[in-house]
Write an enzyme that holds these catalytic residues in place. Structure first.
Site, short mmCIF file in Angstrom:
data_model
loop_
_atom_site.label_atom_id
_atom_site.label_comp_id
_atom_site.label_asym_id
_atom_site.label_seq_id
_atom_site.Cartn_x
_atom_site.Cartn_y
_atom_site.Cartn_z
N ASP A 35 0.81 -1.23 0.00
CA ASP A 35 0.00 0.00 0.00
C ASP A 35 0.84 1.27 0.00
O ASP A 35 0.36 2.33 0.41
CB ASP A 35 -0.97 0.02 1.20
N ALA A 46 -3.72 -8.08 -4.93
CA ALA A 46 -3.06 -6.79 -5.11
C ALA A 46 -4.11 -5.68 -5.18
O ALA A 46 -5.22 -5.90 -5.65
CB ALA A 46 -2.22 -6.80 -6.39
N HIS A 49 -3.61 -1.88 -6.24
CA HIS A 49 -2.76 -0.77 -6.64
C HIS A 49 -3.65 0.35 -7.20
O HIS A 49 -4.16 0.25 -8.31
CB HIS A 49 -1.74 -1.24 -7.68
#
Length: 419
Positions: free
Chosen positions: A13, A41, A43
Site C-alpha cells: 500500500d 493486489a 494498486h
C-alpha cells in the site's frame, strides 16, 4: 532506458501502482509485467480527470493506450476476478484491457474452491487471524506445492476434460480436509474458465523475451517486502516472493540484464491487517479512502516512518537503485521518524526458509518499542540518509502530475520533455 522493476519496501500500500502509472506516462512503456501475487493486489491509480481504478491483476499502466499487461508464471491468476476487473475498467473508458493481456499458461489457477478454503481457515483462526485477504491466493500456492503435477493451471482452461478432472480432485481434497465448501459445483465453474481461455492470449514462457526486446517493460511487484513469504514476519506474511527475485529470474531467462530497481516507500509506515507495526500510532490524524476496514484484513493501521523496518527490507531485497517516496503531502509536525527501537537499530535478514527464525523475529518486534526523533526539516534528504539510497521520485498526491523525478535516474527522456 533499461527495464524497471518496482517493489514496495514496506507492508504494501505504499503507492506502487501510482509509480508504475507515472513510469508508463513518461517512458513509452511496452508491457507491465506482474511477477508475484495475484488478485489480492490493490494498486490504486487516480487520473487527473478523477477516474480511479484499483488494479489487482491488470498492470497499473493500463490507463495508457497500447500498454500491455503480462501475467508471468509467478502470478496466481483468478479468471473470475479478472473478468470483474475488466468490467470495471470498461465502465471508466478502458474497453480493451483484455485485448492487451497475455498470461503464461504455467501460472497457477485460483478457483472458488481455493477461495472458500482460504476463508474457512482464516475464520477458524479466530482471534489469531493472519490478516489474509480471503481471496485464496495462498491456498492456491499451497495446493500447487502439495500437488505440483495435478494443480490447475491457466493452460488447463484450454482442455475442458483435463480441467474438469483437476477441479474435481481439488474440490474433493479440500472438502475431505475442511468439510463442505461454500463454492459452486465443478460443472458450474467450467464455462467461466473455458470462456476465459477463449477470450485472452495464453502464451508460453518464451513470449516475454519478445516483449523485452520490443520496448521498455516495467516489472510491477505486489504486496511489500516486509510481507515476503521467507523474510517477512511469520506468520503474518503472504505466500509470495515480494522481492526482486522473480523479476531477476524472468530477465535472466530472457538473456536480459538486471532491471533498474525502484523501491517504493510511504512517508507514513502503514499496515493493513494483523502483525508487527512497531511505530503504530492510533492518534495520528490520518485516513486512507482507498484502504478501508474490511472483514478479512481488518483495519488499516498508521505509524510514524520506520527506518529500522525499511532498512531491513532494503537488505532483504538486495538494495535498490533509487527510492520513490510517496504521500509527502502527509508531512506535518505530528509525524516523526523512528531510527531505532528500544531493542535495536538494525534487523538482520536470515536464510530463506527458516520460518522458526522469522517467527522469533515477529515475537521480538511485537515486544519492541519505537524511539523517535523530531520531524526532519527535509524528509527526502532524511530518508535518503537513513536508508543509504537516493530518492529519485517524490509524490505529493495520487496522480502522475503529482510526481517529481529527482536526479538523472528517472529524468524524463528528451522526447517526453519536448511533448
Amino acid at each position: 532506458m533499461r527495464h524497471v522493476a518496482v517493489v514496495d519496501l514496506g507492508y504494501g500500500d505504499a503507492g506502487k501502482g501510482t509509480v508504475v502509472d507515472w513510469l508508463c506516462a513518461t517512458r513509452g512503456v511496452h508491457t507491465v509485467v506482474r511477477f508475484n501475487g495475484g488478485a489480492q493486489a490493490a494498486h490504486n491509480v487516480v487520473l487527473r480527470d478523477g477516474r480511479h481504478h484499483t488494479f489487482a491483476q491488470f498492470g497499473a499502466g493500463t490507463f495508457h493506450p497500447g500498454v500491455r499487461t503480462h501475467l508471468s508464471r509467478h502470478v496466481v491468476v483468478d479468471p473470475l476476478a479478472l473478468a470483474a476487473e475488466a468490467d470495471h475498467l470498461a465502465t471508466i473508458g478502458v474497453t480493451d484491457a483484455l485485448d492487451r493481456l497475455t498470461v503464461d499458461g504455467d501460472a497457477l489457477l485460483a478457483t472458488p474452491y481455493h477461495r472458500a478454503a482460504n476463508q474457512a481457515r482464516e475464520i477458524a483462526r479466530g482471534a489469531d487471524r493472519h490478516g489474509s485477504c480471503g481471496l485464496g491466493v495462498g491456498e492456491t500456492v499451497a495446493y500447487g506445492l502439495a500437488h505440483p503435477d495435478d494443480a490447475p493451471r491457466v493452460a488447463d482452461c484450454r482442455s475442458p476434460a483435463l480441467l474438469r478432472r483437476r477441479l474435481t480432485a481439488l474440490r474433493e481434497r479440500l472438502t475431505a480436509e475442511l468439510g463442505p465448501l461454500d463454492a459452486p459445483p465443478v460443472e458450474d465453474c467450467l464455462p467461466a474458465f473455458t470462456g476465459f481461455a477463449g477470450r485472452i492470449a495464453i502464451v508460453d514462457g518464451s513470449w516475454l523475451a519478445g516483449a523485452l526486446r520490443a520496448g521498455t517493460c516495467v516489472f510491477e511487484g505486489a504486496q511489500g517486502v516486509l510481507l515476503d513469504e521467507w523474510h517477512g514476519f511469520h506468520p503474518y506474511t503472504t505466500w509470495s516472493t515480494t522481492t526482486f527475485a522473480n523479476a531477476d529470474s524472468l530477465l535472466a531467462e530472457a538473456g536480459q540484464p538486471r532491471a533498474t530497481r525502484i523501491g517504493v516507500l510511504r512517508l507514513v509506515t502503514t499496515r493493513h491487517g494483523a502483525g508487527p507495526l512497531v511505530t503504530e500510532d492510533p492518534t495520528l490524524p490520518l485516513a486512507d479512502p482507498h484502504n478501508p476496514t474490511n472483514p478479512w484484513q481488518g483495519r488499516f493501521r498508521f505509524g510514524h516512518f520506520d527506518a529500522v523496518a525499511h532498512r531491513y527490507a532494503l537488505a532483504v531485497a538486495g538494495g535498490v537503485d533509487g527510492l520513490a517516496l510517496t504521500h509527502l503531502d502527509l508531512a506535518g509536525p505530528e509525524l516523526r521518524i523512528c531510527r531505532r527501537y528500544d531493542t535495536t537499530d538494525r534487523l538482520t535478514p536470515g536464510p530463506p526458509g527458516d520460518l522458526d527464525r522469522q517467527a522469533a523475529l515477529t515475537a521480538r518486534l511485537l515486544r519492541s518499542r519505537p524511539l523517535y526523533d523530531d520531524p526532519p526539516a527535509d524528509w527526502t534528504e532524511a530518508v535518503s540518509a537513513e536508508l543509504g539510497a537516493p530518492v529519485v521520485l517524490t509524490s505529493h498526491g495520487p496522480t502522475a502530475d503529482d510526481k517529481t523525478p529527482c536526479g538523472p535516474l528517472l529524468a524524463p527522456p528528451a522526447l517526453v520533455r519536448a511533448a
